[in-house]
Design a protein around this motif. Structure first.
Motif, short mmCIF file in Angstrom:
data_model
loop_
_atom_site.label_atom_id
_atom_site.label_comp_id
_atom_site.label_asym_id
_atom_site.label_seq_id
_atom_site.Cartn_x
_atom_site.Cartn_y
_atom_site.Cartn_z
N ALA A 143 -54.21 31.89 -46.81
CA ALA A 143 -53.87 30.48 -46.69
C ALA A 143 -53.58 29.92 -48.07
CB ALA A 143 -55.04 29.71 -46.05
N SER A 144 -52.49 29.16 -48.21
CA SER A 144 -52.18 28.54 -49.51
C SER A 144 -51.87 27.07 -49.31
CB SER A 144 -50.95 29.16 -50.17
OG SER A 144 -50.76 30.49 -49.82
N ALA A 145 -52.14 26.30 -50.37
CA ALA A 145 -51.84 24.87 -50.33
C ALA A 145 -50.34 24.66 -50.44
CB ALA A 145 -52.54 24.18 -51.49
N ALA B 231 -51.95 40.29 -52.77
CA ALA B 231 -53.02 39.45 -53.30
C ALA B 231 -53.87 40.33 -54.21
CB ALA B 231 -53.86 38.88 -52.17
N ALA C 116 -46.66 24.85 -55.49
CA ALA C 116 -46.86 25.00 -56.92
C ALA C 116 -46.91 26.47 -57.28
CB ALA C 116 -48.17 24.33 -57.32
N LEU C 117 -46.48 26.79 -58.49
CA LEU C 117 -46.60 28.16 -59.01
C LEU C 117 -47.68 28.18 -60.07
CD1 LEU C 117 -42.83 28.82 -59.21
CD2 LEU C 117 -44.46 30.28 -58.00
N GLU C 118 -48.29 29.34 -60.23
CA GLU C 118 -49.35 29.41 -61.23
C GLU C 118 -48.83 30.05 -62.52
OE1 GLU C 118 -53.38 30.68 -59.84
OE2 GLU C 118 -53.11 32.04 -61.55
N LYS C 119 -48.04 31.08 -62.35
CA LYS C 119 -47.45 31.75 -63.52
C LYS C 119 -46.07 32.26 -63.17
CE LYS C 119 -51.95 33.16 -65.27
NZ LYS C 119 -52.78 33.11 -64.06
N VAL D 164 -55.12 36.43 -56.73
CA VAL D 164 -53.93 35.66 -56.98
C VAL D 164 -52.80 36.36 -56.22
CG1 VAL D 164 -53.41 36.89 -59.13
CG2 VAL D 164 -52.53 34.61 -58.80
N LEU D 165 -51.89 35.58 -55.68
CA LEU D 165 -50.79 36.16 -54.91
C LEU D 165 -49.63 36.43 -55.84
CD1 LEU D 165 -49.80 36.80 -51.99
CD2 LEU D 165 -48.76 34.51 -51.99
N ALA E 200 -46.63 34.27 -59.80
CA ALA E 200 -48.03 34.29 -59.35
C ALA E 200 -48.38 32.94 -58.79
CB ALA E 200 -48.94 34.63 -60.53
N SER E 201 -49.05 32.90 -57.64
CA SER E 201 -49.50 31.62 -57.06
C SER E 201 -50.97 31.72 -56.68
CB SER E 201 -48.74 31.24 -55.80
OG SER E 201 -47.46 31.76 -55.77
N ALA E 202 -51.62 30.56 -56.72
CA ALA E 202 -53.02 30.48 -56.31
C ALA E 202 -53.13 30.60 -54.80
CB ALA E 202 -53.60 29.16 -56.77
N LEU E 203 -54.22 31.19 -54.35
CA LEU E 203 -54.50 31.25 -52.91
C LEU E 203 -55.61 30.26 -52.60
CD1 LEU E 203 -54.34 35.06 -52.62
CD2 LEU E 203 -52.98 33.48 -51.24
N GLU E 204 -55.64 29.77 -51.38
CA GLU E 204 -56.67 28.81 -51.03
C GLU E 204 -57.78 29.48 -50.25
OE1 GLU E 204 -55.35 24.81 -49.57
OE2 GLU E 204 -56.77 25.35 -47.99
N LYS E 205 -57.38 30.37 -49.36
CA LYS E 205 -58.39 31.10 -48.59
C LYS E 205 -57.86 32.49 -48.30
CE LYS E 205 -60.19 26.93 -46.42
NZ LYS E 205 -59.07 25.98 -46.58
#
Lengths: 285, 285, 285, 285, 285, 285
Positions: free
Chosen positions: A277-279, E254, F279-282, E215-216, E277-282
């Protein structure tokens, strides 16, 4: 001089959420030592912090082009302005409330009711519907502390009801539901350049609000479970389905945050694996 | 139930000085987690913090017996109450002010003047004396940020003038000088128990204010310099003069703080020695 | 190494008043970045901040020589130490309290009462006097929030009663009246150097406490009113009366602060003039 | 334009004590939203907050007439200005300090010593006296964190020594004792109006400093104990002795605060009664 | 009345991380002026802030259904509750520590060791294993300041060791490793509705914790580099591989945050391009 | 002992942005009560907060290996260090500015210009280019308050220009544009282990900066609109295009944040549907 969109921002209770919403929409609002004239990241927009109370009237007379303020103050002012988006932020209800032990006897006081409120016009409209003699006292915040000695009845905004309870006040009537609205002056909507600018802002703000209600989930499914997984995904938008190299499918959908845990548990049971799941930042519907 | 004196204290700009004044007068006012109903050290007095704006009206209708508020709000309210002591604290002037570059042209705007103020009644009275069409906008604090887009003219309180200067506003007229007043409801003054209680409070408060303006100086003088030393002491009260064991005199007087350094230098020249200055707590004139 | 008096100061609710009292007594206590070991202005004294709870026990075992702590914790600890001065500061009462709607039914719960408190020993002593089965839960501050789900009854300190009222708790019994005490270890009182040092500190602290209760008034009186003026002055100490150069008398007395306004009004009526009141710093009785 | 005395006040560590001292001296210094140009209560004085570092130089070139700054910065600047009063406030010592484990080996580093300090001139003067090669690094506050990697030796101000100890630094040499000084520009002292104004300020400031060191004690004595009581009073000033109406004497003296408790105990033993101590505001010697 | 899950939240050191974790899990916890009873966004859950110390016991007696608290307090209390998730947050170690210069001589004190701790049960268990006479002193926070005069040995929680070092204490033994745990009452797990509710909360909380560690990353790869790129991706989950329109592959995985930079550098070398790279939420495992 | 990278972080204005940047890059920097030596999450890196002014010099002499500081201080110091990344954070310009009413007359003062600045070297270089006699005054922050009495001209950093305007100063010349730079010591770049470590940090930091400028948009397109949609996507990187199960395409691209609203409106008009922005992280270019 290039054209400018003059944006009125509410100072006070609504400030924090509105500034967060605009920042998320790509319009940074930064104080710069001058509390009332923040710097904004779009050089075609000029922002000013004003009391929410004054914003409807100042839009009506053309001092500003658009702004954020509460539905309550729009009604109180009677100003002719256009509400173009209900952000749903800072929801409150304007209620009439009286001291617990006075509620029954309000109509038998034997003297005019002393009514205190920040909202004179809405109070007079309400009191006239009650057909009872009254004395009006305009307050300036903290209306809940006026009873019992300084008011018999108040018209005040309620968010959680906690403040009323702590002051031993009981709701007598619900007058108006309110929240933060994006509002435009009619003159601004008649100006083509401003109308486009306002519509662009409305579109992005709405996309941010929509994104807050959703979360992007991605999962893998083997071929024969695809239908039962897809069937579980909320119907509003077709999910994005792609074949995987090596067999199976990747399924992706923006589902509502509400009930996420339940949705995930059902999807796993139906055969979805590797659930992430991602925002989302913005969802353009 | 024993009688109670209901005291209204101003919430806001005036709070700090009023609380300090009462504490110095022997009436401690302590918040106790409930911001609006402080504990006070006299069990015959019940205090409540209210907006200075509302205090005159609430005294007039008898919701409180006495209180502290600004002369400005008494005038604005038109309430019939008695000002029984001018504390001189928090002195301000209500002025009409306009943007520097607009001052000259205010009478040739070609449209009604947009006037913003927290003071509706005083503004209307002033604008009628100008005999110019105007539109009134009630503000809720920070009136100085309304010009130029949201007001052509403001009526606002001024303490040092710094705020006006920073907002590039020029004073067009001085409307009213104000400061914190001790005020009583007429009904309370007609009640013998309350009238005595209010007078006792007024006496001590005044004694504190007087003590702040003075300092007690004590000095020794040999016999033949006594007259020239005494001649220098401000005339309002006879100084206390006592003979010293072993000759000479001890002279003591409560002199004004203003100009103390100069007074001391002259006294030493005239023959006073061992000069001590002490603070006074209360001076009952 | 020169002898040192080891002084334990209470960390928490009592800190502010104790530090103010010591400062007024001529012993400055300054934090220096290290919260627990303040600098003190007397090089023969070494101070340390400790929880009020631990101070009685640490005095008993000789880790410190004297200190300030509450009577409540002295009783709770059962430590054998000497209370040598009751400062009267931070007065509180230890009470047993229960939720309003449970008060009646406490004895018919049909299960052991769940009692929560910071004071285990005093709670057990009280519960045994009630002769009812109970379960004890030691709390660590904020005991008032335990009921109703986490306690049926609490033993807690009460200053104004406001906190109980806000949590809808009713006092069931008053267990112990407490305030801040100056306490000494028995071993320290047996050491001559320490005993003298402790007695000197006690004397000055007491002089400060006495001075807070009084105010020095000075007035002038003509000869034939002297007796009636003097008769009004509180009897505890003869006032100081001196003849004035030029006739009449100067009268001076340290009178109680309580009732000062009334005293002054009577004195003026009796013929006193030029009344001045000044604060005292120390009164050695 | 009337003449103005331009007063430079130190911004930073010294600010609080200097402002308190001036306020006690009758010169109120109030911030007014503009941190650097406070309002002062004497219309002939204009104050400005400046870094203590810059004040000596700015007095020398005549940008200000007088001011408060540290003796350390006067020495560092080498500016020719007049120190007209040592207030004794904020006493510090400039020391050279090195890491505990390096102290012994400083002279055998085999490379230039890396010396860090805010004080370049005083550091160079000291290092030249050591006759060792060095590299100077100017710091800007928090010099104590430079060692060990960013400095071998520092020259830093020390108040209690706690900061050095926490950073495991040892004092190698004491360079200069400093405190806050009242300083005047030579040009200002040559201007008669300014010279008088500066002298008046110096007189009152000094009277306040003197008053802080003393306390006024008053007591009664029967006739035959007068001599032994008076003999105990510190010799600097004759005490004020007056006969009491009804016999005996009132004795009054301004005695040093230091040792007050001991003095009082002796006076009581010698026969003094009704001992009162009061604070003094100013003592003009 | 609908069923309610009663959730106990720790007040103090653990509060911030637990509230952040719950918010990220979709359960908003908002203070509403009442510090101890926050509003939560799930109407089937009722939360209360309690001292971490009391939570295990209150779960055991059934006053709450589940909660967050430290493993240390669970052990100290001896309460029979179920730890259902180790969040890994706020990791600490309970250690026994003594003053540096006392460590060697602890066993030759010639008197009972004075041991101070907030943990009485764990301290007694440890001291009995040492077989040495001791005196126990219960502390209430800031245990590290008790030595040397008020304790010879302490049992205290250590996070970075900095506090011990600053107080010159040396670790003598490591007693227990602890962190924040999600804990349930046995009675609640026996209630089917509550058990499901608790399991749903555990699942989402765990998904959030897992998402924080990953991190994705997404990248493009031409066909002939696919194998070598995929070979570099951590083995736990098969990456998602899709063919691109126009040739080549999109690869998504991930991966753990730890070592991300190194992973990326290797992937680029192996032929991956357009790395995002993107943040994951869950992450639901 | 394992090798360590010694990282110097700027204390002050730049701190917040640099710490946020490092945290986003996977290097957590946590204060731990010791302000100057934060804990960092990579055990091969040791960080220290230092004044930005001192960092260039301390890198040059080898006390640290790399760090963040402003380009302004690198130029001022003249230190030979390598700027390896311009973060673009905290952009400022060093300008020369003078009081509005003095600008014209600066060259006709008839005495040396008094120039105040924190930047001595850059000031002297500039003043020599003006070929006018001058006196230099080193300031320590708040240089803008020196004029008019304490400086005729200042060299100061400007971010928004608001501070200059409020102090009625006019820019006379722009001297240097600056922002926060990632800087390395030459010696460190010559050490293979350190050079690799620095390069890895630079890569991740740059990827974070790039990610902040972009947003990932995903959309669906039917087959015959694919070309017109793709044509609108900014050219720098080919978008990722995948066929959807059931027909049509999924298109994904990392587009610049600037102008996002306009881009989205065009894409929708061209046929894109279901537009999501995340949003992207990197972004590793």
């Amino acid at each position: 001089m290039p054209p400018l969109l003059r944006l009125a921002l509410p100072k006070g209770r609504m400030t924090e959420e509105v500034v967060k919403l605009l920042t998320a929409s790509g319009l940074e609002v930064k104080s710069n030592g001058r509390a009332y004239r923040p710097l904004v990241s779009d050089s075609e927009i000029e922002a000013k912090f004003l009391k929410a109370q004054n914003i409807p009237r100042l839009l009506e007379i053309g001092a500003h082009d658009c702004g954020f303020t509460g539905h309550d103050w729009i009604e109180e002012s009677g100003a002719r302005v256009e509400e173009i988006l209900d952000t749903g932020l800072d929801p409150v209800t304007l209620v009439a409330a009286a001291p617990e032990r006075l509620v029954e006897g309000l109509e038998r006081l034997g003297r005019p009711i002393l009514v205190a409120s920040e909202f004179e016009r809405l109070t007079r409209r309400y009191m006239e519907s009650r057909r009872q003699p009254y004395l009006f006292l305009r307050t300036f915040g903290a209306t809940e502390v006026y009873p019992p000695e300084d008011a018999d009845l108040i018209l005040d905004l309620v968010a959680t009801g906690m403040t009323l309870r702590e002051n031993r006040l009981t709701v007598v009537a619900e007058i108006l539901a309110s929240s933060t609205r994006f509002v435009a002056a009619r003159a601004a909507l008649d100006d083509p350049w401003k109308a486009v600018k306002i519509e662009a802002l409305r579109t992005v703000v709405q996309a941010v609000l929509e994104a807050r209600r959703r979360v992007l989930i991605e999962m893998n499914v083997v071929a024969d479970r695809l239908l039962s997984v897809v069937a579980l995904l909320p119907a509003m938008k077709a999910p994005t389905i792609q074949e995987l190299h090596g067999g199976g499918y990747a399924v992706k959908a923006a589902v509502p945050r509400a009930g996420l845990a339940a949705t995930v548990l059902l999807l796993r049971k139906a055969g979805a694996t590797d659930l992430l799941a991602s925002a989302l930042e913005k969802v353009f519907p």
